[in-house]
Every structure is written in structure tokens, then in C-alpha cells.
Design a protein around this motif. Structure first.
Motif, PDB file in Angstrom:
ATOM      1  N   GLN A 299       0.848  -1.198   0.000  1.00 30.92           N
ATOM      2  CA  GLN A 299       0.000   0.000   0.000  1.00 30.92           C
ATOM      3  C   GLN A 299       0.884   1.250   0.000  1.00 30.92           C
ATOM      4  O   GLN A 299       2.014   1.197   0.469  1.00 30.92           O
ATOM      5  N   PHE A 300       0.358   2.377  -0.527  1.00 26.46           N
ATOM      6  CA  PHE A 300       1.247   3.514  -0.817  1.00 26.46           C
ATOM      7  C   PHE A 300       1.944   4.069   0.406  1.00 26.46           C
ATOM      8  O   PHE A 300       3.004   4.667   0.308  1.00 26.46           O
ATOM      9  N   TYR A 301       1.381   3.865   1.610  1.00 20.98           N
ATOM     10  CA  TYR A 301       2.065   4.404   2.794  1.00 20.98           C
ATOM     11  C   TYR A 301       2.958   3.362   3.481  1.00 20.98           C
ATOM     12  O   TYR A 301       3.449   3.588   4.583  1.00 20.98           O
ATOM     13  N   ASN A 302       3.139   2.234   2.847  1.00 16.62           N
ATOM     14  CA  ASN A 302       4.048   1.171   3.299  1.00 16.62           C
ATOM     15  C   ASN A 302       3.613   0.449   4.569  1.00 16.62           C
ATOM     16  O   ASN A 302       3.283  -0.730   4.545  1.00 16.62           O
ATOM     17  N   PHE A 303       3.644   1.123   5.702  1.00 19.76           N
ATOM     18  CA  PHE A 303       3.314   0.463   6.962  1.00 19.76           C
ATOM     19  C   PHE A 303       2.237   1.264   7.681  1.00 19.76           C
ATOM     20  O   PHE A 303       2.378   2.472   7.848  1.00 19.76           O
ATOM     21  N   ALA A 304       1.181   0.577   8.110  1.00 17.36           N
ATOM     22  CA  ALA A 304       0.147   1.264   8.874  1.00 17.36           C
ATOM     23  C   ALA A 304       0.754   1.755  10.185  1.00 17.36           C
ATOM     24  O   ALA A 304       0.555   2.885  10.612  1.00 17.36           O
ATOM     25  N   VAL A 305       1.518   0.874  10.828  1.00 17.27           N
ATOM     26  CA  VAL A 305       2.222   1.243  12.053  1.00 17.27           C
ATOM     27  C   VAL A 305       3.657   0.785  11.866  1.00 17.27           C
ATOM     28  O   VAL A 305       3.904  -0.349  11.470  1.00 17.27           O
ATOM     29  N   VAL A 306       4.586   1.682  12.122  1.00 13.65           N
ATOM     30  CA  VAL A 306       5.988   1.315  11.907  1.00 13.65           C
ATOM     31  C   VAL A 306       6.385   0.236  12.913  1.00 13.65           C
ATOM     32  O   VAL A 306       6.170   0.383  14.114  1.00 13.65           O
ATOM     33  N   PRO A 307       6.919  -0.879  12.429  1.00 14.75           N
ATOM     34  CA  PRO A 307       7.245  -1.991  13.322  1.00 14.75           C
ATOM     35  C   PRO A 307       8.426  -1.662  14.227  1.00 14.75           C
ATOM     36  O   PRO A 307       9.239  -0.800  13.912  1.00 14.75           O
ATOM     37  N   GLU A 308       8.495  -2.374  15.316  1.00 11.62           N
ATOM     38  CA  GLU A 308       9.632  -2.193  16.213  1.00 11.62           C
ATOM     39  C   GLU A 308      10.571  -3.389  16.050  1.00 11.62           C
ATOM     40  O   GLU A 308      10.132  -4.528  16.032  1.00 11.62           O
ATOM     41  N   VAL A 309      11.852  -3.086  15.919  1.00  6.31           N
ATOM     42  CA  VAL A 309      12.799  -4.136  15.583  1.00  6.31           C
ATOM     43  C   VAL A 309      13.590  -4.535  16.818  1.00  6.31           C
ATOM     44  O   VAL A 309      14.059  -3.678  17.559  1.00  6.31           O
ATOM     45  N   LYS A 310      13.714  -5.858  17.041  1.00  7.80           N
ATOM     46  CA  LYS A 310      14.474  -6.304  18.203  1.00  7.80           C
ATOM     47  C   LYS A 310      15.769  -6.991  17.813  1.00  7.80           C
ATOM     48  O   LYS A 310      16.729  -6.977  18.558  1.00  7.80           O
ATOM     49  N   GLN A 311      15.797  -7.655  16.652  1.00 12.18           N
ATOM     50  CA  GLN A 311      17.057  -8.276  16.241  1.00 12.18           C
ATOM     51  C   GLN A 311      17.145  -8.379  14.725  1.00 12.18           C
ATOM     52  O   GLN A 311      16.224  -7.999  14.006  1.00 12.18           O
ATOM     53  N   LEU A 312      18.294  -8.897  14.285  1.00 13.05           N
ATOM     54  CA  LEU A 312      18.485  -9.160  12.866  1.00 13.05           C
ATOM     55  C   LEU A 312      17.403 -10.131  12.403  1.00 13.05           C
ATOM     56  O   LEU A 312      16.923 -10.948  13.181  1.00 13.05           O
ATOM     57  N   ASP A 313      17.031 -10.066  11.127  1.00 16.84           N
ATOM     58  CA  ASP A 313      15.951 -10.894  10.596  1.00 16.84           C
ATOM     59  C   ASP A 313      14.687 -10.682  11.428  1.00 16.84           C
ATOM     60  O   ASP A 313      14.028 -11.635  11.876  1.00 16.84           O
ATOM     61  N   ALA A 314      14.361  -9.420  11.623  1.00 14.65           N
ATOM     62  CA  ALA A 314      13.308  -9.047  12.566  1.00 14.65           C
ATOM     63  C   ALA A 314      11.990  -9.760  12.283  1.00 14.65           C
ATOM     64  O   ALA A 314      11.337 -10.286  13.198  1.00 14.65           O
ATOM     65  N   PHE A 315      11.608  -9.800  11.022  1.00 13.35           N
ATOM     66  CA  PHE A 315      10.296 -10.340  10.688  1.00 13.35           C
ATOM     67  C   PHE A 315      10.227 -11.828  10.998  1.00 13.35           C
ATOM     68  O   PHE A 315       9.228 -12.349  11.494  1.00 13.35           O
ATOM     69  N   TRP A 316      11.295 -12.530  10.736  1.00  8.55           N
ATOM     70  CA  TRP A 316      11.374 -13.963  11.012  1.00  8.55           C
ATOM     71  C   TRP A 316      11.104 -14.230  12.495  1.00  8.55           C
ATOM     72  O   TRP A 316      10.309 -15.090  12.863  1.00  8.55           O
ATOM     73  N   HIS A 317      11.748 -13.440  13.336  1.00  8.93           N
ATOM     74  CA  HIS A 317      11.569 -13.652  14.770  1.00  8.93           C
ATOM     75  C   HIS A 317      10.183 -13.228  15.230  1.00  8.93           C
ATOM     76  O   HIS A 317       9.627 -13.819  16.150  1.00  8.93           O
TER      77      HIS A 317
END
Ligand code: HEM
Ligand SMILES: [Cu+2]
Lengths: 658, 201, 99
Positions: free
Chosen positions: A543-561
Motif C-alpha cells: 500500500q502507498f504508505y508502506n506500513f500502517a504502524v511502523v514496526p519495532e525491531v528487536k534483532q536481525l531478521d526481525a520479521f522472522w523472529h
């Protein structure tokens, strides 16, 4: 001064007249088509004025495909000409023009836009940003690149192509020996495109340094983002050198200065020196993002975190330094003496160290991984051995004394194609198969992809492997033909046949795009590969705004975790806030037009007309200075609605592979 | 520009977009350093190839060069003052010092153009020798930057008058001050490695 | 950040220093009787000091949340600049290239 209008169109040759007619017909067809389907408004609103990094990326990629086609045709023509000894399909002049445009187009107008296109699409998503730091500047970058590319391409039919090689060495490229306007195209079109690239570099440095999602420290960035950062830094360090070199070339050719001339104290080798001061870093500019793409693809399809992440980062940072101090290896034969040649020989060989580190990291990532042989992964697998051939022959060339033998033979041509095709083209293909669903919301067909893969890699090896041996036997580069007695004929023939296989591979790719557009399933999930980085967390297409809520990152490969913790698709609607977005602007497109016109007049040495057109550039800058448009906000309701559509698709979240 | 404004910082640093622009400009200055370094390298290689034409000591005149140097040095100082007063939200002083900066810059340009015309009259043109080609292009590029800076500054003064001091105009003012100081830095090297060097040797 | 002082002390000091450095350079170059190489070393160093002055006292490179980035950026740019200038001159004045 003054344009000789009657000499403007290059005529005579049936090939050229044919292309002129084809170009006119294509343009007419596009104009008629757009008018008939009433698409002008759509084109203007959705594409020509867009500042959305994803659309800009797609436009870059589209340009890359077109330019690959053009550059590939050039390659095929050369291969056809040298298929048999003493052929007269192309004459010497024609061959000169074709290897020149082939080299320039492949590197600057094929490799660069493909990679910058992927950077544009992917990097803001990987770091959890809404766009790049300067969206309008980003559009300007694209349009300047496009303007330069078009200006360069029309040289073919309007006024004559440059013919002094992609390196355009002096004195050959000077006015004395190339009095036509062909080489003006080189100097000016590349200047315009280069300005765009420089701005891209600045834009991505700031984006990556300042716009990462909360928690994403530098050492938690995905590898593609890292390589993009370092590439951007090298762009900013190297492109100004090219800007100056091209400007001096323009002065020499248009205004009679003596930078690179043989007379009045000029130094022809100064051009070679400046060209390669930029040219070698340029090679790393195109290769580093490719390394990043392979890192992502290999990690995803081995189901493992990238092995040796830290050493990978250290080695690419090392390359940012080393790549600036090796340029003389391109002209050892100028013979600046043992001290200079030894120094540059050593630095060049040193570069093999960080590169080797990377190769081993990729291999160790795959070790004991559960490898999935998707098309994207196949490209990555084929990359390793092919690139090693390119790299090892590179170390052979790095030895200054030995290079006196290899220099200017087809051995060198084979070497850099073994670096550039696996390193850039394979990577781009891998990246396209991998990120295609993110860009368009459907997959490229995997089966056609595999045909594409096998034809292309086999064709590539059959084309270029013989060139090593031809070079060792003494076949020189940039020669339009050879005698029957030379004994080169069989290998040249094999090589020509290889290029046809390679071309069929590319044709399958184009067909795959067409087929998938028409028939591929549209309910692809947001994460079809079960991947590891943030871009897979949001919808496909994004979607044109990319993220509804900007995710918070805790480590490398954030999405996987996050997936491991089962927290990916949960979106609390109360967390949604209105989002600030930049407005579209027609100014970048306008700038490209005035830059193109100014450049065109300069090419024809119509100085007054060029000066008048240049006023248009100044006007554009002034308009920009007074532009206080602040962008707009996307309302919470609109975001909620958009998010509901993709988060609740039935069956849509199932994985396509695995 | 995004909405969160941090009032504890100077105006030009208050919004996120401003901070992005300022960092971006610094990186652009990095590119400018490389650009001028390349021109200096060219001058370093070609600067003694006179091809029988005039040499530096034939044409350079210390007085003119010194005046140009002092004009530019002082303008860099006054530009710094303009920003200093901007941070005190003193619009009037800001404008006064900024306009002085521009006048000094214009004076510099005037002197430089006069110098070039003088050289051309003496038969030292861009086409005469490699030394003069590299001399004119190095200095011309700097001069073109100054010219561009003056036009840009005039645009900005209009905006300051129209809009007063806002985070956006303050950011623009700050960025142009960086640009201006940078041009002075380049000049220091031109002064040293072109003029003084030419007059020593 | 800018010190909250009422007077632009650092600017005035910087300005005075750069005037002095300029005149010293002129003096060394044109009035002192030492070899060319020594002159170049001295005035070259003076230029670098003066550039540093502008960078720190007028441009405040270290200021703001990106101060560190700015310093790294400048250092890398200077590295590249030295490579370009020294490298080009070295390469093009050695061996056969010199002729
Ligand atoms: C698509 C398949 C390709 C074919 C069939 C091909 C073929 C050739 C041939 C025949 C030459 C000239 C050899 C000679 O000196 O006579 C050449 C030169 C060159 N190619 Fe390719 N090439 C291909 C792809 C690429 C790619 C992908 C790149 C870069 C990313 C590239 C970059 C170059 C360059 C820089 C030159 C040197 C041009 C010059 O001598 O000025 N080529 N290629
Ligand atoms: Cu190289």
C-alpha cells in the motif's frame, strides 16, 4: 556552430533506416494508444509526477529491461559479425559504434537502473520507512537518469553514435580524431544521467542513516540495506570525479581547451586516470547491491540467518576504501614504473580478500540449511561458481607483469563479463523473481523461470568461456573481424551460438513477465517465501504508505523472529495514527525535459540555443525554491480500510512455496 | 514537514525533515570536496605545462588576489554572523549581515571577472595551454558556485521577507551558510596552491 | 549547539585567525628566503589549519545529533580527495607517463 539539419538523421544503412522507422512507429503507437484508451491523465498522475519510491523503482526497472534489450541487441550484432572470419555484416566503423554503445548502455543504463530500481523498491521497506528522505529529489534522480539515457540512445539515429569505446580514451575521443558529434553524446548524456545518480547516492545515505524503524541499529540492518548504504557512499565519492572528467571532455571538444589533447601541453593519459578513478569504484557500485540481493535470497531459501554477518559488514566497508585505490590496474601498460604498478597490483589483489570472505559466508549459510530450489535461489547458486571464475581471472589480470600479455585481448572481455553477468545480471534476475510479488502482487511463473535460468546460464557460459581461450591465443578486443588463417574461427562460432541461447533465455524472461501479468494468481500472500525481513510484513503489492504502524525491531531478521513469536499480523486499530505523505510533483519531469533539450543542443554545438534552454533549468530551480508544499495526511479511516482488505484475504496468507 | 517539533533546539534543527535536509547537505558537501579535489588534481598535473604561453608569474598579480581573498574571507565571517543572529531570532541583524555577505560576494565576483578579462587581453585564454585550461576551469567552477550562491541567496532573502523566520526558512538559511563557508574553504586552497604557489616558483 | 553567549566570540576569533594565517602565508611565500619545498609545506599546512578553522568555528561540523556522522563524512571525503590529488600526480609523473 549551427546545426547541419540535413545531416542530422543518419541514413543509408538499411539497419539504421529500419530502426528509425521502427522508432517512429512505436512512438506513434504509444501516443495513439494512450489517447484512444484515455490514459494520458492516468500516466501523468500515477507515474510521471509520482514521488512514491516503489513506483519510481518500477520505472527504473522497466528502463533497465528496455536498455538490456538494446544493449543485448548490440551484443548479438557483434557476435553475429564475428561468427565467421572476414564477415562483412558490419563494417569497422559500425562495429566501433556498437561496442561503444553496448558498453555504455549495459553499465550505465542497464545495470545501474536495475539495481537502483531494486534499491528504491526494497530499501525503505526493509528499514520500515514510509519513503526515502527526499522523495521529490528521488523523482528528479530518476527523470535525469531517464533523460540522459534517452539522449544517449537517440545518437543511434540522430547525428551518429559515439565510437571511441565505453572508456572513450583520448586522443581518439578528442575533436582531432573524432570530429563528428557522436562523442558529444557520450560527454553530455552521461553527465545528465550521472547527476541523477549522485542525487540517488545522497538520498539513500540519509534515508538509511536517519529513517530506520525504532530498534534497528546499524548492526541489525538487512544485508541488502547495508550494501545499498555502502554503494551510495561510493557513488558520492566517485561520481563527482566523472562529472569533472566529462565536463573537461566537453570543454576540450566544444571549446578548444587542452586537457587531454596531444598539443599545447594536454595529457591524454590524464583522461584515462580520471576515467578509472571513477570507473573502478563504479564496478563496485554495481556489484555491491548485487551481493546484498544474493545475501537476502540465500538466507531466505536456506532458512538460516546469514552466516558471518559481522565479517560481511566489515568486508563491504573495507571495499569502500579499497575500491578507491586500485584504479591504475586498468592501465598498467601505460607503464608508470615498477613502484606505481606494484602498489596497485597489491591493492588489487587485496580486494580478493573481502570478496573471498563473502563467498565463504554464502557457502556456510547454505551449509546444513534446508535449501529450497526456487528460481531466485537457482540464480544465487549459479552465481557462486561463475563469479569465482570471473574473480580468479581477475587476480590473474591484477599481476601487472602478466597483464602486459592479457591487456586488450578477449581474455579481458571474458573476465569482466564473468564478473558483470553473474554479479549483476544474475543478481537482478534473482532479485526480480524474489521481490516481484512485493512489487506487483503476483508471482513470476516458476516453471518459465527455470527455463529462463537454464537457457541463460548455459548460453552465457557457451558465449564467454571460448573468449578466454581466444584471448590467450591472441585475439584482440574491439576488432571487427579476423582472418581465416588465425585459426580463431571455431571458437568464435561456438561463442556466437552461445549468444543465441542466451538471447532465447532473455526472451523467455520477457515472455514470463507477459504470461504472469495475464495469468498468474492474484491472491498471493504478503509473505510468499516465508522470508525474514520487514518488507514481507506488509501487503503485496505494498500500500502507498508502506506500513500502517511502523514496526519495532528487536534483532536481525526481525520479521522472522516476529513470526516465531506469532505477532506479525496483529494490528491494534487504536495504534493507527494519521500518516504524513509527500505530494506529487511535475517539476522533476519538467527538469528532465529541459535538461534533455539543453543537452541536445549542446551535443549539436548550438551554444546559443543551449543557453536559452538552460534558462529553463534555472527557472525550474527557482520554482522549487519557492515551493512550500508540505504534503498531506492520510486519514485514520482510510488506513483502517486499506489494512482490512489485505489482512483478511481468505487463503491469501498461505505460503506459495515450501 | 512532519509534525513533531522540538522547541528546545535551534529553529533549523526543530523538525525531522530539517535534520534530514541538513545531513543531506553535508553529504552533498562531501561530494563537492571530491569534485574540487579532482579539479585540483588536474591543475596539479597540468599546472606547469605552459606550452610556450604565459606562466603564473607572468600574469598573477598579488594585490588583486589579496583583495579577492579578503573579500571572500570577510564574507564568510559575516555569513557566520548572520546565522549567529538568526539563532537569537534577530531578523533585522540577520538580514543586515546576510546582505553584507552578498555584497562582499558580488565584489569578489566583480574582481574575479575583471582579473579574467585582464588575462584574456594579455593573450592568456583557456585555449592557450594546458596550464591555462586547468586554471580557468578550476577558478571558473569556483566562480560559478559563487554566482549560483548569490542567486540562491536572493531567492532566500525574498522568502525571509515573505515568511519571516520559520523552521523552513531558518533551515534554508543555515544550509546556504554551510555552502558559503565551504566556498571560502575552497578558495583558501586556490589561494595557496594556485596563486601563492605560482608566485613562489 | 551554539553557546548561548550574546556576542559571536568564536566567529570573531576565527575571523582574526584566518586573517593572520592568510597574511603569514603571503609573507612566507613571497618574502622569506627558503627553498620552494619548505615554502610549500608551510603554506600548505597553513591552508589546512585555516580550512579546519572554517569547518569547526564557522560551520560547526560536530553540532547536532548527526555531528559524528558529519565528521566521518568529512574524513572520508578528505581521504578520497587526498587519494585523487596525490594519486593522480604520482601516477602521471612516474615512469613513462612523465613524458
Ligand atoms: C547479453 C549478453 C552480452 C553479450 C552477447 C555481450 C557481448 C559483448 C561483446 C561481443 C563485446 C565486444 C568484444 C570486443 O571488444 O570486440 C562486449 C563488450 C563489452 N561488454 Fe558485453 N555482452 C553482453 C552483456 C554485457 C553486460 C551485461 C555488460 C555489463 C553489465 C557488458 C559490458 C560490456 C562492456 C563494458 C564492454 C566493452 C565495450 C568496449 O570495448 O568499449 N556486456 N560485450
Ligand atoms: Cu578496476
Amino acid at each position: 556552430m549551427g546545426i547541419k539539419w540535413n545531416e542530422m538523421l543518419v541514413g543509408g544503412d538499411p539497419l539504421l533506416v529500419g530502426s528509425q522507422i521502427a522508432i517512429v512507429l512505436t512512438v506513434v503507437a504509444i501516443v495513439v494508444g494512450l489517447t484512444y484508451f484515455k490514459k494520458w491523465g492516468w500516466l501523468w498522475r500515477e507515474w510521471l509526477t509520482t514521488v512514491d519510491h516503489k513506483k519510481i523503482g518500477i520505472m527504473y526497472i522497466l528502463s533497465g529491461v528496455l536498455m538490456f534489450f538494446r544493449g543485448g541487441m548490440d551484443g548479438l550484432l557483434m557476435k553475429a559479425q564475428t561468427a565467421r572470419p572476414e564477415m562483412s555484416f558490419l563494417d569497422a566503423q559500425h562495429y566501433n559504434e556498437i561496442f561503444t554503445t553496448h558498453g555504455v548502455i549495459m553499465i550505465l543504463f542497464m545495470a545501474m537502473p536495475f539495481l537502483i530500481g531494486l534499491m528504491n523498491v526494497v530499501v525503505p521497506l526493509q528499514i520500515g520507512a514510509r519513503d526515502v528522505a527526499f522523495p521529490q529529489l528521488n523523482a528528479l534522480s530518476f527523470w535525469l537518469f531517464f533523460s540522459g539515457a534517452m539522449l544517449f540512445n537517440i545518437s543511434f539515429v540522430v547525428g551518429g553514435s559515439p565510437d571511441a569505446g565505453w572508456t572513450s580514451y583520448f586522443p581518439l575521443a578528442g575533436k582531432e580524431f573524432s570530429p563528428g558529434i557522436g562523442n558529444n553524446y557520450y560527454a553530455i548524456a552521461l553527465q545528465i544521467a550521472g547527476l541523477g545518480t549522485l542525487m540517488t547516492g545522497i538520498n539513500f545515505i540519509v534515508t538509511i542513516l536517519k529513517m530506520r524503524a525504532p530498534g534497528m541499529t546499524l548492526m541489525k540492518m538487512p544485508m541488502f540495506t547495508w550494501t545499498t548504504l555502502i554503494t551510495s557512499i561510493i557513488i558520492v565519492a566517485a561520481f563527482p570525479i566523472f562529472t569533472v572528467a566529462l565536463a573537461l571532455m566537453t570543454f576540450d571538444r566544444l571549446y578548444g581547451t587542452h586537457f587531454f589533447t596531444l598539443s599545447s601541453g594536454g595529457s591524454d593519459m590524464l583522461w584515462a586516470n580520471l576515467f578509472w578513478l571513477w570507473g573502478h569504484p563504479e564496478v563496485y557500485i554495481v556489484i555491491l547491491p548485487a551481493f546484498g540481493i544474493f545475501s537476502e535470497v540465500i538466507a531466505t531459501f536456506s532458512r538460516k540467518t546469514l552466516y558471518g554477518y559481522t565479517s560481511m559488514v566489515i568486508s563491504i566497508v573495507g571495499i569502500a576504501f579499497l575500491s578507491m585505490i586500485v584504479w591504475v590496474h586498468h592501465f598498467y601498460t601505460m607503464d608508470a614504473g615498477p613502484a606505481v604498478n606494484s602498489f596497485f597490483s597489491i591493492t588489487t589483489m587485496l580486494i580478493a580478500v573481502p570478496t573471498g570472505v563473502k563467498i565463504f559466508n554464502w557457502l556456510f549459510t547454505m551449509r546444513k540449511g534446508r535449501i529450497q530450489f526456487t528460481t531466485a535461489m537457482l540464480w544465487a547458486l549459479a552465481f557462486v561458481p561463475n563469479f569465482v571464475i570471473g574473480g580468479v581471472t581477475g587476480v590473474m589480470l591484477a599481476m601487472a607483469a602478466a597483464d602486459f600479455q592479457y591487456h586488450n585481448t578477449l581474455f579481458l572481455v571474458a573476465h569482466f563479463h564473468y564478473v558483470l553477468i553473474p554479479g549483476v545480471v544474475f543478481a537482478v534476475f534473482a532479485g526480480l523473481y524474489y521481490w516481484w510479488p512485493k512489487m506487483f502482487g503476483f508471482m513470476l511463473n516458476e516453471k518459465l523461470g527455470k527455463y529462463h535460468f537454464w537457457l541463460f546460464t548455459i548460453g552465457f557460459n557457451v558465449t564467454f568461456m571460448p573468449m578466454f581461450f581466444l584471448g590467450l591465443k591472441g585475439a584482440v578486443r574491439r576488432a571487427y573481424t579476423y582472418s581465416a588463417e588465425s585459426g580463431f574461427a571455431p571458437l568464435f562460432l561456438v561463442s556466437a551460438i552461445g549468444s543465441i541461447i542466451l538471447a532465447i533465455g532473455f526472451a523467455v524472461f520477457c515472455y514470463n513477465i507477459y504470461w504472469s501479468f495475464r495469468y498468474a494468481k492474484r491472491n498471493v500472500s504478503h509473505d510468499p517465501w516465508d522470508a525474514r525481513t520487514l518488507e514481507w510484513m506488509t501487503a503485496s503489492p505494498v500500500q502507498f504508505y508502506n506500513f500502517a504502524v511502523v514496526p519495532e525491531v528487536k534483532q536481525l531478521d526481525a520479521f522472522w523472529h516476529m513470526k516465531k513469536r506469532g505477532e506479525t499480523l496483529t494490528l491494534k486499530e487504536s495504534d493507527i495514527k494519521k500518516i504524513h505523505m509527500p505530494s506529487n510533483s511535475g517539476l522533476p519531469f519538467y527538469m528532465a525535459v529541459v535538461f534533455g533539450i539543453t543537452g541536445f543542443f549542446l551535443v549539436f554545438e548550438a551554444h546559443i540555443a543551449a543557453a536559452v534552454a538552460a534558462i529553463g533549468i534555472v527557472v525550474g530551480l527557482i520554482i522549487r525554491s519557492f515551493d512550500y508544499n508540505d504534503g498531506y495526511y492520510v486519514s485514520v479511516d482510510e488506513i483502517k480500510q486499506t489494512e482490512r482488505t489485505w489482512r483478511n484475504v481468505e487463503g491469501g496468507t498461505e505460503n506459495h512455496v515450501g | 514537514m512532519s509534525a513533531n517539533v522540538n522547541h528546545s533546539l535551534p529553529l533549523e534543527y526543530q523538525t525531522e525533515q530539517n535534520r534530514l535536509n541538513i545531513l543531506g547537505f553535508w553529504i552533498f558537501l562531501g561530494a563537492e570536496i571530491v569534485l574540487f579535489a579532482t579539479l585540483f588534481a588536474v591543475y596539479g598535473v597540468l599546472g606547469h605545462r605552459y606550452a610556450g604561453g604565459p606562466t603564473p608569474s607572468d600574469i598573477f598579480k598579488l594585490n588583486d588576489v589579496l583583495i579577492e581573498t579578503l573579500l571572500l574571507l570577510t564574507s564568510s565571517f559575516t555569513c557566520g554572523l548572520a546565522v549567529f543572529f538568526m539563532r537569537q531570532r534577530n531578523m533585522k541583524q540577520l538580514l543586515v549581515w546576510f546582505v553584507i555577505t552578498l555584497l562582499l560576494g558580488a565584489g569578489f565576483l566583480f574582481m574575479e571577472i575583471r582579473e579574467f578579462i585582464h588575462y584574456v587581453h594579455e593573450g592568456a585564454t583557456m585555449q592557450t595551454s594546458a596550464f591555462l585550461s586547468s586554471f580557468f576551469v578550476l577558478l571558473g567552477t569556483h566562480g560559478a558556485h559563487v554566482t549560483f550562491g548569490i542567486i540562491w541567496a536572493v531567492m532566500l532573502i525574498i522568502q525571509l521577507l515573505q515568511r519571516g523566520l520559520t523552521p523552513v526558512t531558518a533551515r534554508k538559511m543555515f544550509i546556504i551558510s554551510l555552502y558559503w563557508h565551504f566556498l571560502d574553504v575552497v578558495w583558501i586552497f586556490i589561494f595557496t596552491f594556485v596563486y601563492l604557489k605560482g608566485m613562489v616558483g | 549547539m551554539e553557546h548561548k553567549s550574546k556576542y559571536p566570540v568564536s566567529h570573531v576569533v576565527g575571523f582574526l585567525f584566518s586573517l593572520i594565517l592568510t597574511f603569514v602565508a603571503v609573507f612566507v611565500a613571497l618574502k622569506m628566503n627558503v627553498s620552494y619545498t619548505i615554502v610549500m609545506w608551510i603554506i600548505g599546512s597553513l591552508a589546512i589549519i585555516q580550512a579546519g578553522l572554517q569547518l569547526f568555528m564557522f560551520m560547526h561540523v560536530t553540532e547536532g545529533e548527526d555531528g559524528k556522522t558529519n565528521v566521518i563524512n568529512m574524513a572520508y571525503a578528505v581521504f578520497v580527495a587526498i587519494v585523487i590529488v596525490a594519486g593522480s600526480i604520482w601516477v602521471l609523473t612516474s615512469g613513462h607517463a612523465a613524458h
